[in-house]
Design a protein around this motif. Structure first.
Motif, PDB file in Angstrom:
ATOM      1  N   ALA A   1      -5.362  -8.453 -10.527  1.00 46.68           N
ATOM      2  CA  ALA A   1      -6.374  -7.967  -9.577  1.00 46.68           C
ATOM      3  C   ALA A   1      -6.451  -6.442  -9.570  1.00 46.68           C
ATOM      4  O   ALA A   1      -7.364  -5.866  -8.964  1.00 46.68           O
ATOM      5  N   GLY A   2      -5.489  -5.777 -10.222  1.00 43.60           N
ATOM      6  CA  GLY A   2      -5.491  -4.324 -10.261  1.00 43.60           C
ATOM      7  C   GLY A   2      -4.787  -3.674  -9.086  1.00 43.60           C
ATOM      8  O   GLY A   2      -4.924  -2.469  -8.877  1.00 43.60           O
ATOM      9  N   TYR A   3      -4.049  -4.461  -8.287  1.00 43.47           N
ATOM     10  CA  TYR A   3      -3.332  -4.000  -7.103  1.00 43.47           C
ATOM     11  C   TYR A   3      -4.306  -3.606  -5.985  1.00 43.47           C
ATOM     12  O   TYR A   3      -5.466  -3.305  -6.235  1.00 43.47           O
ATOM     13  N   PRO A   4      -3.833  -3.646  -4.738  1.00 45.22           N
ATOM     14  CA  PRO A   4      -4.752  -3.434  -3.608  1.00 45.22           C
ATOM     15  C   PRO A   4      -5.361  -2.028  -3.566  1.00 45.22           C
ATOM     16  O   PRO A   4      -4.704  -1.047  -3.866  1.00 45.22           O
ATOM     17  N   ASP A   5      -6.626  -2.001  -3.180  1.00 45.66           N
ATOM     18  CA  ASP A   5      -7.249  -0.722  -2.834  1.00 45.66           C
ATOM     19  C   ASP A   5      -6.661  -0.205  -1.532  1.00 45.66           C
ATOM     20  O   ASP A   5      -6.489   1.001  -1.353  1.00 45.66           O
ATOM     21  N   LEU A   6      -6.364  -1.124  -0.623  1.00 48.36           N
ATOM     22  CA  LEU A   6      -5.749  -0.795   0.661  1.00 48.36           C
ATOM     23  C   LEU A   6      -4.714  -1.856   0.979  1.00 48.36           C
ATOM     24  O   LEU A   6      -5.013  -3.049   0.938  1.00 48.36           O
ATOM     25  N   GLN A   7      -3.517  -1.421   1.269  1.00 49.87           N
ATOM     26  CA  GLN A   7      -2.432  -2.328   1.654  1.00 49.87           C
ATOM     27  C   GLN A   7      -2.079  -2.101   3.118  1.00 49.87           C
ATOM     28  O   GLN A   7      -1.669  -1.010   3.510  1.00 49.87           O
ATOM     29  N   LEU A   8      -2.256  -3.132   3.937  1.00 46.11           N
ATOM     30  CA  LEU A   8      -1.878  -3.086   5.344  1.00 46.11           C
ATOM     31  C   LEU A   8      -0.420  -3.502   5.485  1.00 46.11           C
ATOM     32  O   LEU A   8       0.003  -4.518   4.926  1.00 46.11           O
ATOM     33  N   LEU A   9       0.342  -2.724   6.255  1.00 45.03           N
ATOM     34  CA  LEU A   9       1.754  -3.019   6.492  1.00 45.03           C
ATOM     35  C   LEU A   9       2.081  -2.921   7.977  1.00 45.03           C
ATOM     36  O   LEU A   9       1.554  -2.067   8.686  1.00 45.03           O
ATOM     37  N   GLY A  10       2.984  -3.781   8.418  1.00 42.41           N
ATOM     38  CA  GLY A  10       3.721  -3.553   9.643  1.00 42.41           C
ATOM     39  C   GLY A  10       5.081  -3.010   9.249  1.00 42.41           C
ATOM     40  O   GLY A  10       5.365  -2.795   8.067  1.00 42.41           O
ATOM     41  N   ILE A  11       5.933  -2.796  10.219  1.00 42.58           N
ATOM     42  CA  ILE A  11       7.305  -2.356   9.929  1.00 42.58           C
ATOM     43  C   ILE A  11       8.261  -3.124  10.830  1.00 42.58           C
ATOM     44  O   ILE A  11       8.010  -3.289  12.027  1.00 42.58           O
TER      45      ILE A  11
ATOM     46  N   ALA B   1      12.450 -16.038   2.066  1.00 43.65           N
ATOM     47  CA  ALA B   1      11.010 -15.808   1.914  1.00 43.65           C
ATOM     48  C   ALA B   1      10.731 -15.233   0.536  1.00 43.65           C
ATOM     49  O   ALA B   1      11.620 -14.645  -0.102  1.00 43.65           O
ATOM     50  N   TYR B   2       9.497 -15.416   0.069  1.00 39.62           N
ATOM     51  CA  TYR B   2       9.009 -14.732  -1.123  1.00 39.62           C
ATOM     52  C   TYR B   2       8.222 -13.511  -0.652  1.00 39.62           C
ATOM     53  O   TYR B   2       7.389 -13.619   0.244  1.00 39.62           O
ATOM     54  N   THR B   3       8.471 -12.366  -1.235  1.00 42.06           N
ATOM     55  CA  THR B   3       7.801 -11.143  -0.799  1.00 42.06           C
ATOM     56  C   THR B   3       7.435 -10.244  -1.969  1.00 42.06           C
ATOM     57  O   THR B   3       8.164 -10.181  -2.966  1.00 42.06           O
ATOM     58  N   MET B   4       6.296  -9.572  -1.857  1.00 44.87           N
ATOM     59  CA  MET B   4       5.997  -8.486  -2.789  1.00 44.87           C
ATOM     60  C   MET B   4       7.146  -7.487  -2.755  1.00 44.87           C
ATOM     61  O   MET B   4       7.706  -7.201  -1.687  1.00 44.87           O
ATOM     62  N   GLY B   5       7.460  -6.915  -3.890  1.00 42.03           N
ATOM     63  CA  GLY B   5       8.485  -5.888  -3.934  1.00 42.03           C
ATOM     64  C   GLY B   5       7.963  -4.532  -3.487  1.00 42.03           C
ATOM     65  O   GLY B   5       6.753  -4.306  -3.394  1.00 42.03           O
ATOM     66  N   VAL B   6       8.883  -3.631  -3.224  1.00 42.33           N
ATOM     67  CA  VAL B   6       8.507  -2.281  -2.784  1.00 42.33           C
ATOM     68  C   VAL B   6       7.682  -1.577  -3.854  1.00 42.33           C
ATOM     69  O   VAL B   6       6.690  -0.906  -3.557  1.00 42.33           O
ATOM     70  N   GLN B   7       8.065  -1.729  -5.117  1.00 45.75           N
ATOM     71  CA  GLN B   7       7.292  -1.093  -6.188  1.00 45.75           C
ATOM     72  C   GLN B   7       5.863  -1.600  -6.215  1.00 45.75           C
ATOM     73  O   GLN B   7       4.918  -0.815  -6.366  1.00 45.75           O
ATOM     74  N   THR B   8       5.683  -2.905  -6.042  1.00 37.70           N
ATOM     75  CA  THR B   8       4.337  -3.478  -6.012  1.00 37.70           C
ATOM     76  C   THR B   8       3.535  -2.888  -4.862  1.00 37.70           C
ATOM     77  O   THR B   8       2.358  -2.525  -5.035  1.00 37.70           O
ATOM     78  N   ILE B   9       4.141  -2.789  -3.696  1.00 34.68           N
ATOM     79  CA  ILE B   9       3.461  -2.201  -2.539  1.00 34.68           C
ATOM     80  C   ILE B   9       3.030  -0.770  -2.839  1.00 34.68           C
ATOM     81  O   ILE B   9       1.919  -0.349  -2.503  1.00 34.68           O
TER      82      ILE B   9
ATOM     83  N   TYR C   1       2.126   0.507  -5.537  1.00 32.45           N
ATOM     84  CA  TYR C   1       1.005   0.593  -6.476  1.00 32.45           C
ATOM     85  C   TYR C   1      -0.356   0.588  -5.762  1.00 32.45           C
ATOM     86  O   TYR C   1      -1.382   0.897  -6.370  1.00 32.45           O
ATOM     87  N   ALA C   2      -0.389   0.226  -4.486  1.00 37.84           N
ATOM     88  CA  ALA C   2      -1.659   0.230  -3.741  1.00 37.84           C
ATOM     89  C   ALA C   2      -2.216   1.646  -3.693  1.00 37.84           C
ATOM     90  O   ALA C   2      -1.476   2.626  -3.579  1.00 37.84           O
ATOM     91  N   ARG C   3      -3.543   1.754  -3.770  1.00 37.02           N
ATOM     92  CA  ARG C   3      -4.160   3.081  -3.774  1.00 37.02           C
ATOM     93  C   ARG C   3      -4.124   3.744  -2.394  1.00 37.02           C
ATOM     94  O   ARG C   3      -4.098   4.963  -2.286  1.00 37.02           O
ATOM     95  N   MET C   4      -4.132   2.943  -1.349  1.00 33.01           N
ATOM     96  CA  MET C   4      -3.944   3.464  -0.002  1.00 33.01           C
ATOM     97  C   MET C   4      -3.037   2.505   0.743  1.00 33.01           C
ATOM     98  O   MET C   4      -3.143   1.279   0.575  1.00 33.01           O
ATOM     99  N   ILE C   5      -2.142   3.036   1.557  1.00 34.57           N
ATOM    100  CA  ILE C   5      -1.261   2.220   2.388  1.00 34.57           C
ATOM    101  C   ILE C   5      -1.516   2.586   3.844  1.00 34.57           C
ATOM    102  O   ILE C   5      -1.547   3.759   4.203  1.00 34.57           O
TER     103      ILE C   5
ATOM    104  N   ASN D   1      -1.076   8.532  -0.586  1.00 33.74           N
ATOM    105  CA  ASN D   1      -2.144   8.249   0.375  1.00 33.74           C
ATOM    106  C   ASN D   1      -1.667   7.193   1.370  1.00 33.74           C
ATOM    107  O   ASN D   1      -2.127   6.051   1.357  1.00 33.74           O
ATOM    108  N   CYS D   2      -0.729   7.579   2.221  1.00 38.24           N
ATOM    109  CA  CYS D   2      -0.186   6.670   3.237  1.00 38.24           C
ATOM    110  C   CYS D   2      -0.566   7.185   4.618  1.00 38.24           C
ATOM    111  O   CYS D   2      -0.335   8.353   4.945  1.00 38.24           O
ATOM    112  N   VAL D   3      -1.162   6.307   5.417  1.00 34.72           N
ATOM    113  CA  VAL D   3      -1.558   6.626   6.790  1.00 34.72           C
ATOM    114  C   VAL D   3      -0.758   5.736   7.736  1.00 34.72           C
ATOM    115  O   VAL D   3      -0.710   4.514   7.551  1.00 34.72           O
ATOM    116  N   VAL D   4      -0.126   6.340   8.718  1.00 31.41           N
ATOM    117  CA  VAL D   4       0.612   5.614   9.748  1.00 31.41           C
ATOM    118  C   VAL D   4      -0.175   5.721  11.051  1.00 31.41           C
ATOM    119  O   VAL D   4      -0.472   6.821  11.508  1.00 31.41           O
TER     120      VAL D   4
END
Length: 244
Positions: free
Chosen positions: A123-133, A179-187, A189-193, A228-231
Motif C-alpha cells: 500500500a506504500g505505508y500510511p499517508d497519516l498514522q493515528l496513534l494513541g499512547i 497480540a499482533y502489532t505493526m512494528g515501530v519501524q513500520t509506524i 514509515y508513515a509520512r505523517m504521524i 512530521n509528527c504532531v502530538v
C-alpha cells in the motif's frame, strides 16, 4: 515534533478529526493508519458526522489498523475488527474491502505477521498514522523493550497493558495475553504521524515521549526522530511537560 495543547478530551478529538479529514479531502485516496481504544472514539464520531453531512468522503480511502489480539475471530465483540466496524467503518462510506486489520484468528503468528507486513508495504505505508499512547509508553502493542521493533510481530502484553485494557472486558482474565502489532519501524514509515492523548494517567508517558531520551523502554520516544509528527494532547496529559 509539534505539540498542540488542547483544553480537554473533546477539544483534542475535534482537532484530531480536523487533521484526518484534511488529509482525506486533500488526497481522496489516502492510506490511513488507524488505532483502537477509547482515546480515538470521539474523533471517529466527529468524522462520521462530517461524512454524513457530505463534508468528507471516504469512498477511495484505504485503512490499515495497528494491531489485533491474537486468538480472536473477526466477529468476536472484543476483536479490533469488530471494534472498527462498530465504531467507524459501518457508519461511513468506506469500501470494507479497503479496510485491513491484522488477522488475529490465524494461529500461525509468523504467517499472519508476514502477510500483514506485505499488505502495508504494497500500500506504500500510511499517508497519516493515528496513534494513541499507553501508560507505559507503548505505541500499537509495541511494549517497552531492549530494542525498537521492525515489522509486524507477535507480542506478549505486559501486565500494565492487560490491566489498562481490562476496562473493555468483563474480567481481567478475559484479556488476551498476546497480540499482533505493526512494528515501530513500520509506524515510522508513515509520512505523517498523529498522536492523541488525554488524561492525567497519560502524563508521564507523554512527557517521556516528547522530552525524554529516545529509548526503547519508552517506545513512543522514537517519534521525536520523525520528520512530521504532531502530538495533540489535553492539559491533563501535558501536565508534566514544559509549556508547549
Amino acid at each position: 515534533m509539534r505539540i498542540i495543547r488542547t483544553t480537554d478530551y473533546d477539544d483534542m478529538s475535534r482537532k484530531a478529526a480536523n487533521i484526518i479529514s484534511a488529509q482525506v479531502i486533500l488526497k481522496p485516496d489516502s492510506v490511513l493508519g488507524l488505532a483502537t481504544g477509547t482515546t480515538p472514539l470521539a474523533a471517529y464520531k466527529q468524522l462520521i458526522r462530517w461524512c454524513d453531512r457530505g463534508d468528507v468522503d471516504f469512498s477511495e480511502v484505504s485503512t490499515y489498523n495497528l494491531d489485533e489480539y491474537r486468538g480472536l475471530t473477526h466477529d468476536d465483540p472484543q476483536s479490533y475488527h469488530y471494534f472498527m466496524r462498530k465504531n467507524f467503518f459501518d457508519h461511513i462510506n468506506i469500501d470494507l474491502s479497503r479496510t485491513h486489520v491484522p488477522d488475529g484468528s490465524n494461529p500461525d503468528a509468523d504467517a499472519a505477521c508476514a502477510d500483514y507486513d506485505k499488505l502495508v508495504h504494497d500500500a506504500g505505508y500510511p499517508d497519516l498514522q493515528l496513534l494513541g499512547i499507553g501508560n507505559n509508553g507503548h505505541i500499537g502493542f509495541n511494549e517497552p523493550d531492549k530494542y525498537f521493533s521492525k515489522g509486524t510481530h507477535c507480542v506478549d502484553l505486559t501486565e500494565s497493558t492487560i490491566k489498562a485494557n481490562s476496562r473493555l472486558f468483563d474480567r481481567e482474565e478475559d484479556v488476551p495475553r498476546q497480540a499482533y502489532t505493526m512494528g515501530v519501524q513500520t509506524i515510522m514509515y508513515a509520512r505523517m504521524i498523529l498522536v492523541i492523548a488525554s488524561g492525567e494517567a497519560k502524563a508521564e508517558a507523554v512527557r517521556r515521549m516528547c522530552f525524554g531520551p529516545v529509548d526503547p523502554e519508552c517506545p513512543a520516544s522514537i517519534l521525536q526522530l520523525h520528520t512530521n509528527c504532531v502530538v495533540i494532547a489535553d492539559e491533563a496529559a501535558l501536565s508534566q511537560c514544559p509549556e508547549a
